[in-house]
Motif scaffolding. Structure first.
Motif, mmCIF file in Angstrom:
data_model
loop_
_atom_site.group_PDB
_atom_site.id
_atom_site.type_symbol
_atom_site.label_atom_id
_atom_site.label_comp_id
_atom_site.label_asym_id
_atom_site.label_seq_id
_atom_site.Cartn_x
_atom_site.Cartn_y
_atom_site.Cartn_z
ATOM 1 N N MET A 201 0.822 -1.216 0.000
ATOM 2 C CA MET A 201 0.000 0.000 0.000
ATOM 3 C C MET A 201 0.848 1.253 0.000
ATOM 4 O O MET A 201 0.538 2.234 -0.665
ATOM 5 N N GLU A 202 1.922 1.241 0.774
ATOM 6 C CA GLU A 202 2.732 2.452 0.880
ATOM 7 C C GLU A 202 3.423 2.777 -0.436
ATOM 8 O O GLU A 202 3.723 3.931 -0.721
ATOM 9 N N GLY A 204 2.025 2.290 -3.261
ATOM 10 C CA GLY A 204 0.993 2.558 -4.257
ATOM 11 C C GLY A 204 0.644 1.360 -5.114
ATOM 12 O O GLY A 204 -0.009 1.487 -6.141
ATOM 13 N N ARG A 207 -4.192 0.279 -4.014
ATOM 14 C CA ARG A 207 -4.873 1.538 -3.684
ATOM 15 C C ARG A 207 -6.335 1.234 -3.382
ATOM 16 O O ARG A 207 -7.019 0.620 -4.196
ATOM 17 N N ASN A 230 -7.270 8.274 -0.963
ATOM 18 C CA ASN A 230 -6.006 8.618 -0.284
ATOM 19 C C ASN A 230 -5.808 7.885 1.035
ATOM 20 O O ASN A 230 -5.251 8.441 1.973
ATOM 21 N N ASN A 232 -3.712 5.356 2.758
ATOM 22 C CA ASN A 232 -2.441 4.752 2.377
ATOM 23 C C ASN A 232 -1.975 3.602 3.261
ATOM 24 O O ASN A 232 -0.855 3.141 3.141
ATOM 25 N N SER A 233 -2.832 3.181 4.183
ATOM 26 C CA SER A 233 -2.497 2.023 5.003
ATOM 27 C C SER A 233 -3.817 1.365 5.426
ATOM 28 O O SER A 233 -4.888 1.972 5.303
#
Lengths: 505, 530
Positions: A201-202, A204, A207, A230, A232-233
């Motif tokens: 996830m970090e 990208g 998503r 948005n 991101n985790s």
């Protein structure tokens, strides 16, 4: 902009309806429609680009067969239907990160349709229907930076342009933020297990977007939908959706009206914020991509992909529970971590002739291995040799070393890679379980501690611990505590307890 | 033998350079000289690459010299296009060179790679003389929609050469090159070939790789050859045809080597006609057709019959819907294909002070595209819009299927090829159709159904009407290019003695005068007189 906080009452009155869209970068060596390498991480901008992924005049796409296989594999893993033939469609919109002015995607004939994924939640298992999974291409990346004169500049990096992307869309089956997080986690695990995506996830590669709406409990009609981006985790997935549910409930409770919009999640501020309001529905003017002929999915091809699938996480968890007798918790922890799964399986296999108990092995892996690994900096993540771990567990089970010393040995093994046997020998950790060998020391300890011995004789059995401790001290921890205890009881008596060979207390 | 090398046919040129009687450099110099001299009057070329062409000619001469020293077999193995000048429509990517597609929006763009067909031409050692003028993004039937000015027809400088490959057709007709390449989406090779009195073929869809060709309508575009005779055109097709992995729509169908060996003798060529069955589709004799053009077609049919061919009336009942369906499918695809011209990466770009990117797009595209291109983008965008897709795009695709079925049935019944007019009229005057888009669209009424069906079609000269060339169109089943070229070659044999065969384009002498008017000035003068 703040909203009235929702009361617990409001949260009770409304039910969240959540659908989740996941975009994941597929693990292919080359891009979706050209030969450019996908290994652009850390590369200078625009060094992984060619006429095709730059959208130059005259460039044409060629399908990456591997990418198709990965989506077909995903479809097989989620029990989806695969069409006999599929095709590509152009999704038209203008944006500087979209070099052709359209994205090659799939509109009405996705490579996978109608699957599902079952997750474990604190309320038990929960099944989420997956509407579709289809193949498309990633966009380029926009970088906003000030120019030399301080003006606002937008730069485009095409390294990511054309990377194969799978979009997985669920039905609006999700009801809680926890379910949403668990779905994302389980999907990541599935995609990694079948080798479809690194799904970080970090970075990208995975998503997650959620469509969140509320409706009064007991009603059917959907409320106004808000798209949340948005996140991101996994943690931010849960936090963002929790926030969004409370925000919407607060507005509804106050008699307000929701706006159909796209909101972003700010991890720092712990809230969602408006990105854009959707006044009209987007018209992407989809039509079949004329540069690519329809793709026929040969049944033999699909069968081969299906046959090559590894054991899936859900099946593996079930096997661990049902055949190996692990607790659901241990099964979950093991399967959720690829290293842990590998170590567990290999240790079990290495100790197979000695009949190692899977539960014991599971305890070592989930308890000791994961604890030590998670504490280590990621760059120095230690590797455990399953043969050594099996040998170590065997030593502990057989009472050859104490469990406490066993942990020490394992740490030393992980740190140095040394063999277990060597560590035990070098440190003199081999346990003394021979009652005759211990008899002299036991007798000496009783003589040296008359008060404690008297207490034991008088029935104060707690005092025996003190005497055991004294023996351990004398033997520098090598004595088998269980054997010592039996010896002490035999001497100080009421009745003997059968000595048990096994782990100490 | 005439002393002017440019007056030879391509195979005569090839024979001379092989024999060492002339060199590719001399051949190239001769063509460059005519092209440079006449370009003011014709505007057929957007770029003449003197330096590049001569260096390629020298490379060809080196190969030729070596082969001559090695003797017989080595000479035989040489490709007939080695050292022969070729013109390229300016939507074909040549590494390092311009590729404007006749549009302002691609001004300044330099292609960083060679199109597949350019690779193929380089491999056989052809000399790439330059880039030819065209209607912007191949949208047009008169070359009047080029952002770089119109092209004059070498037969009458006040008339159009046809389009969209007008520059290629005019250049070949005017002997600037013996060969040129164009693209044909709805008639853009055949119609200008007809109007300029030369041979032009649109191959079967999938025959030639589109990789590196600026797209207009992806499911209709094909690249094809122009030449002054069937054999040269067939040789050029042979050089560029065949599967290319970079174009997924290019077909793995073998390219017959017989394309290089069409009959030398007229008698042998004509003999092939005996017992052949040709269909004369009645729908192609459209209302408003020039009666004299129609006469030429019927005379041609009579020649075929005299030579022992059977010609029968046939019907392609869905032809009439072709134009309407085409003007939905082609603009729809174009609206997406042209979305990439946004000024972000290449070509014309307008950045507005303080504007957002949408404002920049609007300005860039507003300035960069001409009116006809904008018209088609709007048509296509509309046809694909939500709520209209089914009624327009989907319906048009269904019509396309019906059109294709019409052809399939005809060819399944044993017809070898269809004979039809290429264009309902001869070359028209500048400005005659620009005021009425539909009148311009009708210029392709006889050619675009062939694109809709993905079939090959060739236009060959069949006489003159009031001093201007008339084109005869032969349409075949899929992959029947060889058959069409045999038929074309036979027709050449049949008409070898015809008076019009010996005529050069009437306005060439006028085009030689550097003091003359440019096509744009002629067009303006005609407009003023109107």
């Amino acid at each position: 902009m703040t909203n009235p906080p929702a009361t617990a009452d409001a949260l009770d009155r409304y039910e969240a309806v959540i659908g989740i869209e996941v975009h994941c970068q597929l693990r292919t060596a080359s891009k979706m429609f050209c030969g450019c390498s996908t290994a652009y991480d850390g590369a200078a901008p625009n060094t992984h680009a060619c006429p095709v992924c730059l959208g130059l005049p005259g460039a044409l796409p060629v399908i990456n067969r591997r990418a198709v296989e990965l989506v077909l594999a995903t479809g097989a893993a989620i029990g989806a239907r695969t069409p006999d033939a599929t095709r590509w469609d152009r999704k038209n919109y203008f944006y500087p990160d979209l070099p052709k002015g359209y994205q090659i995607s799939q509109y009405d004939l996705p490579l996978a349709a109608g699957g599902s994924l079952t997750i474990d939640t604190s309320d038990g298992p929960f099944s989420i229907r997956i509407t579709r999974a289809h193949l498309e291409e990633d966009t380029a990346k926009l970088v906003h930076a000030p120019g030399t004169g301080g003006e606002r500049l937008s730069l485009v990096d095409f390294n990511r342009s054309g990377v194969p992307l799978m979009e997985i869309v669920t039905e609006p089956d999700v009801r809680t933020a926890e379910q949403a997080r668990r779905y994302a986690e389980e999907l990541q695990l599935l995609l990694r297990t079948i080798g479809v995506s690194d799904a970080d996830m970090e970075r990208g590669q995975l998503r997650v977007e959620a469509n969140v709406s509320l409706r009064p409990r007991g009603t059917e009609a959907f409320g106004t939908r808000v798209e949340v981006k948005n996140m991101n985790s996994f943690r931010s997935v849960e936090r963002a959706i929790t926030f969004e549910i409370e925000r919407q409930a607060g507005i509804l409770e106050a008699g307000g009206e929701l706006v159909q919009e796209t909101r972003g999640w700010s991890d720092d501020r712990g809230e969602t914020y408006r990105m854009r309001v959707k006044e009209t529905s987007d018209d992407y003017r989809y039509f079949p991509e004329p540069d690519l002929p329809p793709l026929r999915v040969d049944p033999a091809w699909l069968d081969g992909i299906r046959a090559a699938l590894p054991e899936l996480p859900a099946a593996r968890r079930a096997r661990y529970r049902e055949q190996l007798g692990l607790t659901p918790y241990d099964a979950g922890v093991l399967v959720a971590d690829a290293d842990a799964t590998r170590l567990f399986e290999a240790t079990l296999a290495a100790g197979a002739d000695g009949g190692l108990d899977p539960k014991t092995v599971a305890n070592w892996v989930t308890g000791e291995y994961l604890r030590i690994r998670n504490a280590a900096p990621s760059s120095t993540a230690p590797g455990a040799d399953p043969i050594e771990l099996a040998a170590l567990i065997r030593l502990v089970v057989d009472g050859a070393i104490s469990r406490a010393n066993g942990k020490e040995v394992f740490e030393a093994h992980l740190a140095t890679g040394e063999r277990v046997e060597a560590i035990v020998g070098a440190r003199g950790l081999r346990q003394i379980s021979d009652a005759d060998a211990l008899a002299g020391i036991v007798d000496a300890v009783i003589l040296a501690n008359p008060a404690a011995a008297a207490d034991v004789r008088a029935g104060k059995t707690q005092a025996i611990g003190f005497l055991v401790g004294a023996v351990m001290k004398q033997t520098r921890g090598q004595a088998n505590a269980a054997v010592v205890q039996v010896a002490l009881r035999a001497r100080l008596g009421p009745g003997p307890t059968a000595p048990r060979a096994g782990e100490d207390g | 033998m005439t002393s002017d090398l440019t007056r030879l046919l391509a195979r005569e040129m090839a024979a001379l350079v092989r024999a060492g009687e002339t060199s590719s450099r001399a051949l190239t110099e001769a063509h460059l000289a005519v092209a440079e001299r006449q370009n003011l009057a014709l505007n057929a070329w957007l770029m003449i690459d003197r330096e590049g062409a001569l260096s390629q000619a020298d490379a060809a001469d080196a190969i030729l010299g070596e082969a001559r020293r090695a003797g017989g077999a080595a000479l035989e193995a040489l490709h007939p296009l080695l050292g022969i000048p070729v013109g390229l429509k300016d939507l074909i990517s040549v590494e390092g060179g311009q590729c404007t597609a006749g549009s302002r929006i691609l001004a300044g763009y330099r292609a960083p790679y060679d199109a597949h067909i350019v690779e193929r031409l380089r491999r056989v050692g052809a000399v790439l003389l330059g880039k030819t003028n065209m209607d912007e993004f191949a949208m047009g039937s008169s070359n009047e929609y080029s952002a770089y000015g119109p092209v004059s027809n070498p037969w009458d400088l006040d008339t159009v050469p046809g389009g969209s490959s007008g520059g290629s057709a005019a250049a070949v007709a005017a002997h600037h090159v013996p060969l040129a390449l164009g693209t044909d989406t709805g008639g853009s090779i055949r119609q200008p070939a007809a109007l300029c009195g030369i041979v032009g073929m649109k191959p079967t869809y999938g025959r030639v790789s589109r990789y590196g060709i600026v797209a207009f309508a992806s499911s209709l575009d094909q690249i094809g050859p122009f030449a002054r005779d069937a054999r040269a055109a067939a040789a050029l097709l042979h050089a560029i045809a065949g599967r290319d992995a970079r174009d997924s729509t290019s077909a793995p169908v073998p390219v017959p080597d017989e394309l290089l060996h069409l009959p030398e003798s007229d008698d042998e060529a004509v003999a092939w006609l005996r017992g052949r069955r040709f269909g004369l589709p009645r729908e192609y004799f459209v209302a408003g057709m020039d009666p004299d053009v129609e006469r030429r077609i019927h005379e041609s049919v009579a020649f075929l019959v005299d030579a022992g061919a059977h010609v029968e009336d046939v019907s392609l009942p869905h032809t009439d819907y072709g134009l309407a369906a085409y003007y939905i499918v082609a603009p729809a695809e174009a609206s997406a294909n042209l979305a990439r011209y946004d000024g972000v990466r290449y070509g014309h770009s307008r950045r507005l002070e303080g504007g957002d990117f949408i404002a920049d797009y609007l300005a860039t595209r507003g300035e960069g595209f001409g009116a006809e291109v904008k018209r088609r983008i709007m048509l296509g965008t509309y046809a694909l819009s939500a709520g209209y897709y089914d009624a327009f795009y989907l319906k048009a695709q269904k019509v396309r299927t019906l059109i294709k079925r019409d052809f399939d049935e005809i060819f399944a019944s044993g017809i070898d090829a269809l004979v039809a007019p290429t264009s309902p009229s001869v070359a028209f005057r500048f400005g005659e159709k620009t005021a009425d888009p539909v009148a311009m669209y009708l210029a392709d009424a006889c050619t675009l159904p062939v694109n809709m069906a993905g079939l090959p079609g060739v236009s060959i000269p069949c006489g003159l009407s009031e001093g201007l060339p008339v084109g005869l169109q032969l349409i075949g089943s899929a992959w029947s290019e060889l058959l069409l070229f045999r038929a074309a070659r036979a027709f050449e044999g049949l008409t070898a003695g015809a008076a019009w065969r010996g005529l050069e384009p009437a306005a060439l002498t006028k085009a030689d005068h550097a003091s003359g008017l440019t096509p744009a000035e002629r067009a303006a003068a005609l407009a003023a007189a109107r």
